[in-house]
Design a protein around this motif. Structure first.
Motif, PDB file in Angstrom:
ATOM      1  N   ASN A 168     -14.943 -31.185 -36.838  1.00 20.05           N
ATOM      2  CA  ASN A 168     -15.936 -30.120 -36.692  1.00 20.05           C
ATOM      3  C   ASN A 168     -15.261 -28.898 -36.075  1.00 20.05           C
ATOM      4  OD1 ASN A 168     -17.647 -32.846 -35.738  1.00 20.05           O
ATOM      5  ND2 ASN A 168     -18.634 -31.591 -37.276  1.00 20.05           N
ATOM      6  N   ARG A 169     -15.719 -27.713 -36.460  1.00 18.85           N
ATOM      7  CA  ARG A 169     -15.234 -26.500 -35.798  1.00 18.85           C
ATOM      8  C   ARG A 169     -15.795 -26.479 -34.380  1.00 18.85           C
ATOM      9  NH1 ARG A 169     -13.285 -27.237 -39.775  1.00 18.85           N
ATOM     10  NH2 ARG A 169     -11.838 -28.055 -38.220  1.00 18.85           N
ATOM     11  N   ARG A 170     -14.927 -26.139 -33.413  1.00 17.72           N
ATOM     12  CA  ARG A 170     -15.290 -26.284 -32.007  1.00 17.72           C
ATOM     13  C   ARG A 170     -15.059 -24.980 -31.254  1.00 17.72           C
ATOM     14  NH1 ARG A 170     -12.152 -29.529 -34.096  1.00 17.72           N
ATOM     15  NH2 ARG A 170     -10.310 -28.832 -32.920  1.00 17.72           N
ATOM     16  N   VAL A 171     -16.095 -24.554 -30.533  1.00 19.19           N
ATOM     17  CA  VAL A 171     -16.038 -23.330 -29.728  1.00 19.19           C
ATOM     18  C   VAL A 171     -16.479 -23.675 -28.315  1.00 19.19           C
ATOM     19  CG1 VAL A 171     -17.013 -21.023 -29.385  1.00 19.19           C
ATOM     20  CG2 VAL A 171     -16.488 -21.827 -31.698  1.00 19.19           C
ATOM     21  N   VAL A 172     -15.762 -23.161 -27.314  1.00 19.36           N
ATOM     22  CA  VAL A 172     -16.245 -23.263 -25.942  1.00 19.36           C
ATOM     23  C   VAL A 172     -16.535 -21.862 -25.426  1.00 19.36           C
ATOM     24  CG1 VAL A 172     -15.098 -25.433 -25.406  1.00 19.36           C
ATOM     25  CG2 VAL A 172     -13.938 -23.270 -24.896  1.00 19.36           C
ATOM     26  N   LEU A 173     -17.573 -21.765 -24.642  1.00 18.34           N
ATOM     27  CA  LEU A 173     -17.975 -20.508 -24.023  1.00 18.34           C
ATOM     28  C   LEU A 173     -17.756 -20.639 -22.521  1.00 18.34           C
ATOM     29  CD1 LEU A 173     -19.499 -17.789 -24.793  1.00 18.34           C
ATOM     30  CD2 LEU A 173     -21.518 -18.916 -23.865  1.00 18.34           C
ATOM     31  N   GLU A 174     -17.021 -19.715 -21.938  1.00 19.19           N
ATOM     32  CA  GLU A 174     -16.770 -19.744 -20.497  1.00 19.19           C
ATOM     33  C   GLU A 174     -17.410 -18.522 -19.842  1.00 19.19           C
ATOM     34  OE1 GLU A 174     -16.477 -20.493 -17.097  1.00 19.19           O
ATOM     35  OE2 GLU A 174     -15.468 -22.057 -18.242  1.00 19.19           O
ATOM     36  N   PRO A 175     -18.541 -18.711 -19.138  1.00 17.21           N
ATOM     37  CA  PRO A 175     -19.270 -17.564 -18.588  1.00 17.21           C
ATOM     38  C   PRO A 175     -18.691 -17.011 -17.295  1.00 17.21           C
ATOM     39  CG  PRO A 175     -20.446 -19.589 -18.109  1.00 17.21           C
ATOM     40  CD  PRO A 175     -19.277 -19.966 -18.967  1.00 17.21           C
ATOM     41  N   ASN A 176     -17.844 -17.768 -16.603  1.00 18.37           N
ATOM     42  CA  ASN A 176     -17.364 -17.359 -15.285  1.00 18.37           C
ATOM     43  C   ASN A 176     -15.940 -16.816 -15.337  1.00 18.37           C
ATOM     44  OD1 ASN A 176     -19.664 -18.220 -13.593  1.00 18.37           O
ATOM     45  ND2 ASN A 176     -19.096 -20.267 -14.317  1.00 18.37           N
ATOM     46  N   ALA A 177     -15.611 -15.996 -14.332  1.00 19.63           N
ATOM     47  CA  ALA A 177     -14.260 -15.455 -14.252  1.00 19.63           C
ATOM     48  C   ALA A 177     -13.246 -16.566 -13.976  1.00 19.63           C
ATOM     49  CB  ALA A 177     -14.189 -14.389 -13.158  1.00 19.63           C
ATOM     50  N   ILE A 178     -13.653 -17.552 -13.174  1.00 18.97           N
ATOM     51  CA  ILE A 178     -12.807 -18.721 -12.901  1.00 18.97           C
ATOM     52  C   ILE A 178     -13.350 -19.877 -13.734  1.00 18.97           C
ATOM     53  CG2 ILE A 178     -11.863 -20.235 -11.144  1.00 18.97           C
ATOM     54  CD1 ILE A 178     -11.112 -17.304 -10.781  1.00 18.97           C
ATOM     55  N   PRO A 179     -12.658 -20.294 -14.781  1.00 20.41           N
ATOM     56  CA  PRO A 179     -13.207 -21.300 -15.691  1.00 20.41           C
ATOM     57  C   PRO A 179     -13.456 -22.637 -15.009  1.00 20.41           C
ATOM     58  CG  PRO A 179     -11.339 -20.165 -16.682  1.00 20.41           C
ATOM     59  CD  PRO A 179     -11.368 -19.765 -15.243  1.00 20.41           C
ATOM     60  N   GLY A 180     -14.467 -23.340 -15.505  1.00 20.95           N
ATOM     61  CA  GLY A 180     -14.759 -24.671 -15.011  1.00 20.95           C
ATOM     62  C   GLY A 180     -13.748 -25.690 -15.526  1.00 20.95           C
TER      63      GLY A 180
END
Length: 369
Positions: free
Chosen positions: A116-128
């Protein structure tokens, strides 16, 4: 087109997913959206209201927990992978999006094995940690970041990272800068789970607000834990207020607010700046790498907000700052303009366009699942 979104737990992880789901439905008329989360998170209360379906998996967080809960989370890891496999097999998505948090880890990981095509979204300046690990082991096709400074945490090939900002729901983006309420309305938000220190300071301030600012109207999201206590305090002091554990129609309340009192999470600030609202920011003091303090300073340095650090927050400080701002309508107007200038109203639309391009680019690859 089928889109699977792994998001939830708190509003900061869930609502960016809701914003993307709404935009997929707008851009792709026959899009089918399914969320993956847990039965304990906010998603179990919100998604049905928003018109989206939810599948739950059994998973818990590993980072920053006591030993007993960490051991339980480790035991659940193989269970979460089985649950994620079943969701992927049943839904057969064209695209899988993870919004960080522990629910997205097993889903993105399993999706990589099924092409599957996979995308991650990182909303913070310091990634989780979830997103850091997924990117490090190469299980992501595209990482969409809100802040340029996040790029240094991900060593990826050009084209696999895009700096596009945080997605915000369309009903917030479409609002006008000027509010529709001409009075003195304070909107108090502690995040989806409430903020105990903000709730406590508000309770301490009610007597002074009643005495010094009788025309003040307060809209207060308390979270479940403090709801009864805070609501009772408003009633006993006779202060005009709308008090709820959670505000579902947040666009309406942003529209009515002259001033917002809140934490400084990335999703909250994206909403505030999309609406163009002046704010008093009280960063959560235990946020990873103090990222909420960094977020708050960014707005305060432009004049879009003022910051009160959590240890300095009390009823007297809060009353002084609210009355100072409410008494200077020109300053509130300037703060609103600066807030709006910091917003990125096209972020959601651009993120969805990048996701669609990713799916179309890989449409000739081997069948998924």
């Amino acid at each position: 087109m089928k889109v699977l979104i792994a998001a939830g737990g708190t509003g900061g992880h869930l609502y960016p997913g809701v914003a993307l789901a709404q935009e997929f439905k707008r851009q792709v008329k026959d899009a089918l959206i399914l969320f993956v989360g847990t039965s304990r998170g906010l998603e179990s209360k919100v998604l049905e209201r928003e018109g989206f379906s939810l599948r739950v998996i059994r998973v818990e967080g590993l980072i920053g927990r006591r030993m007993g809960k960490t051991l339980r989370a480790l035991v659940l890891l193989p269970v979460s992978l089985v649950d994620a496999y079943r969701v992927l097999w049943d839904f057969r998505p064209d695209l899988v999006i993870g919004i960080g948090g522990y629910a997205s880890g097993p889903v993105i990981l399993l999706a990589s094995f099924f092409k599957n095509r996979r995308v991650v979204l990182e909303p913070n300046a310091i990634p989780g940690w979830t997103n850091r690990i997924l990117m490090r082991i190469g299980r992501v096709d595209l990482a969409i970041l809100a802040f340029e400074e996040s790029r240094g945490f991900f060593h990826q090939k050009p084209g696999r990272i895009a700096i596009l900002g945080n997605p915000v729901r369309r009903d917030l983006v479409m609002q006008e800068t000027e509010n529709t309420h001409s009075g003195n309305t304070l909107l108090v938000l502690g995040g989806s789970q409430g903020a105990h220190s903000i709730n406590l300071a508000m309770v301490q301030s009610l007597e002074d607000f009643k005495r010094l600012k009788q025309d003040l109207f307060i809209i207060h999201q308390t979270g479940e834990r403090d709801f009864e206590r805070v609501k009772r305090a408003y009633e006993e002091k006779g202060v005009k207020a709308h008090v709820e554990p959670f505000l579902f129609n947040i666009a309406r309340f942003y529209r009515e607010a002259d001033l917002v009192l809140c934490r400084a999470g990335a999703t909250t600030l994206a909403e505030i700046t999309a609406c163009g609202r002046p704010a008093i920011l009280v960063p959560y003091p235990h946020a990873t790498h103090d990222h909420q303090i960094r977020n708050a300073r960014a707005l305060a340095n432009t004049g879009a907000a003022v910051m009160i650090e959590d240890p300095q927050l009390n009823g007297a400080v809060l009353v002084e700052k609210v009355l100072e701002l409410m008494g200077d309508r020109e300053r509130l107007r300037q703060m609103a303009q600066r807030s709006k200038a910091m917003g990125n109203p096209r972020a959601t639309e651009e993120i969805v366009k990048h996701c669609l391009a990713l799916v179309n680019t890989h449409s000739d690859r081997s069948p998924r699942l």
